[in-house]
Design an enzyme around this catalytic site. Structure first.
Site, PDB file in Angstrom:
ATOM      1  N   ASP A  25     -12.186   4.630  -0.956  1.00 18.25           N
ATOM      2  CA  ASP A  25     -11.514   3.462  -1.515  1.00 18.25           C
ATOM      3  C   ASP A  25     -11.344   2.444  -0.406  1.00 18.25           C
ATOM      4  OD1 ASP A  25      -9.916   2.251  -3.847  1.00 18.25           O
ATOM      5  OD2 ASP A  25      -8.497   2.130  -2.182  1.00 18.25           O
ATOM      6  N   HIS A  44      -2.233   1.934  -4.030  1.00 19.15           N
ATOM      7  CA  HIS A  44      -2.939   0.761  -3.496  1.00 19.15           C
ATOM      8  C   HIS A  44      -3.069   0.829  -1.984  1.00 19.15           C
ATOM      9  CE1 HIS A  44      -3.469  -1.295  -7.260  1.00 19.15           C
ATOM     10  NE2 HIS A  44      -2.186  -1.178  -7.542  1.00 19.15           N
TER      11      HIS A  44
END
Length: 569
Positions: free
Chosen positions: A26, A166
């Site tokens: 990610d 996040h």
């Protein structure tokens, strides 16, 4: 015991998922545009359901992080101030992920950032296999189960042990849990290998799946395959380095082209021709396309429909576009428009008259046209040039095409300089583009003609396993092909291939009657690094004043055109 229809044999299963190494990663970035860059990378390497390594680092983006991004990720300018720059982080991440299948949630976004970073920083993007967990979730879960495929919602639905926040590593760990849960679901429907997973993710029609057995008996060797329809007509022709694997792809979701899905729906069987190596397969494909003209192939069905520029046979020769070339023709051109561009450049370079009027050798008395007033024609139609005076123009054309002279190209280049000095940039651009077409056609035509002029040439390439691939080329055509595997004496194989090779009689034109596409395919094979000449019946060489000496100019002209296209976009 026979296997059920459509079931794969053990040797067809491919790479088991439990033996596949995945790198789930990610990124956090400064935004989503092309100008934005990476602020954090997190990755987890997994194999057989176990974590075997992790990679995590902040990245100094070299710019301020927008407030809305800070509020979303919690990554501030102060946090990345002492972090390494991307040029230091990227090679380490590429090494960590080398050889693995990449997995990401909304993978297109993350892989695009990495790909652009490689391009910008000069690292090779290896085009790895990529699995997107968003796409996989959409195939596995119904809309009722998962109205949204946001990572946070999937993590909750599938019981992920890590909650996405996040931040790159936390989100990568959550994606690992989601990925494993989805793999458990697809395992229940028979997806056990990486290849089956990649086929399963996009939509595939039941008709495609049912016809998968058409590939079951194909060999795993290089060759050509032919899809046939209900009336035995050839629907499509293609080549493959592994016939079984390539043809199987048409019956899976990896084939997304509507035209070829339609072809598969019509097909009743697949024929094949095993070839010695990929060059033979490419040449056989071209010949089969020319013979059968399959409805679902888009290229190479009319190899003799190229355009050529040649001189007319008259007292004051003109340039003419023809389909069947003579010995002194320039070409081939894939379209009439390109041939016309080259013809216009040739008229300016050589002084050949651009008009279509047929002028008698004696008593020419026509009124000169506007082209003569503009200095683009010597006006032989009005008697201003005799046959002897005009002869220099066609001689210049013949010398340029044959590679005996280059002064016509220098004349065009000088004209471009004059136009630029006069600030006539638009006209200079038009003339440069026409000259590009001419130089490229001269270079390609001279190289193809040089190969086609050789009665016999035998070349060899290493096969990558200690053996050799051989090609017997006669007048630019592949006359025979074979291999000598590791441990097999090569020269007896060469002698046998030469003795059994197809007889090729030279035909008319610069390419001795050979199709331009076939000569081009053979030339590219010969040009590849590692190819060796075994023997040649006469020297294979380009002419002394070939257009190859203008390749640097051509590269600069191509770059200038690309820049202009980008500006207009």
């Amino acid at each position: 015991m026979t296997k059920p229809a459509g079931q794969l044999a053990f040797d067809e299963l491919g790479t088991p998922l439990r033996a596949t190494t995945f790198v789930v990663f990610d990124l956090e970035t400064t935004g989503v545009s092309d100008e934005d860059t990476i602020t954090e990378i997190g990755a987890v390497k997994i194999r057989g359901g176990e974590v075997v390594g992790e990679f995590a680092t902040l990245v100094d983006p070299g710019r301020g992080i927008p407030p809305e991004v800070v509020s979303l990720t919690g990554i501030t300018d102060a946090m990345v101030h002492a972090a390494p720059r991307l040029d230091a982080v990227l090679p380490a991440f590429l090494e960590f992920a080398a050889g693995a299948v990449l997995v990401a949630h909304n993978a297109g976004f993350d892989t695009n950032f990495v790909r652009k970073a490689c391009l910008r920083l000069g690292y090779r993007w290896a085009k790895p296999t990529v699995v997107c967990t968003v796409q996989l979730a959409r195939r596995v879960l119904t809309r009722e189960e998962a109205p949204s495929c946001r990572l946070s919602l999937l993590a909750e639905l599938l019981g992920a042990r890590t909650r996405p926040t996040h931040r790159a590593l936390a989100d990568a760990r959550a994606t690992v849990d989601v990925f494993h849960a989805l793999l458990e679901r697809v395992g229940s429907v028979g997806v056990q290998s990486l290849e089956e997973l990649l086929d399963f993710i996009p939509e595939v029609t039941p008709e495609q799946r049912r016809k998968r057995t058409m590939a079951a008996d194909l060999p795993t060797e290089p060759g050509v395959y032919l899809f046939r329809g209900p009336s035995e007509e050839v629907l499509y022709v293609g080549t493959a380095t592994d016939l079984r694997r390539r043809v199987r792809q048409y019956f899976t979701a990896s084939e997304t082209r509507r035209r070829l899905r339609e072809m598969v729906a019509l097909a009743t069987r697949v024929d094949h021709v095993v070839c010695a190596h990929p060059l033979e397969a490419q040449v056989r494909e071209l010949r089969l396309l020319s013979t059968h003209k399959p409805a679902y192939n888009r290229r190479s069905k009319n190899p003799k429909q190229s355009w050529w520029v040649t001189l007319t046979d008259e007292a004051f020769p003109r340039l003419s576009l023809v389909r069947v070339p003579r010995e002194d023709a320039l070409g081939p051109f894939r379209s009439r428009g390109l041939a016309e561009d080259a013809m216009t450049a040739l008229q300016d370079a050589t002084g050949i008259r651009p008009c279509t009027l047929r002028i008698p050798a004696q008593r020419a008395s026509a009124r000169p046209c506007a082209l003569a007033e503009l200095g683009r024609c010597g006006a032989p139609c009005a008697g201003r040039q005799s046959v002897d005076d005009y002869a220099a123009a066609p001689v210049a054309f013949l010398g340029l095409v044959a590679g005996r002279r280059l002064d016509p190209l220098r004349r065009l280049a000088d004209r471009l300089t004059e136009l630029a000095a006069a600030q006539r940039f638009e006209q200079a651009g038009f003339d440069r583009d026409r000259m590009r077409v001419l130089v490229r056609a001269l270079d390609r035509g001279q190289r193809l003609a040089a190969l086609a002029s050789v009665p016999e040439l035998i070349a060899a390439r290493p096969d990558g396993a200690g053996g050799w691939e051989f090609a017997v080329v006669r007048h630019g055509r592949l006359a025979s092909a074979g291999v000598a595997r590791r441990g097999v004496p090569p020269m007896p194989v060469v002698d046998l291939l030469a003795a059994s090779a197809e007889t090729v009689l030279p035909g008319p034109g610069p390419l001795r009657g050979a199709p331009a596409e076939e000569v081009g395919v053979v030339l590219r094979w010969l040009d590849r690094p590692g190819t060796r000449m075994v023997r040649c019946s006469q020297p294979w060489a380009e002419p002394a004043f070939a257009a190859a000496s203008w390749r640097d100019w051509l590269a600069r002209a191509d770059a200038a055109l690309s820049s202009r296209v980008e500006v207009h976009r």
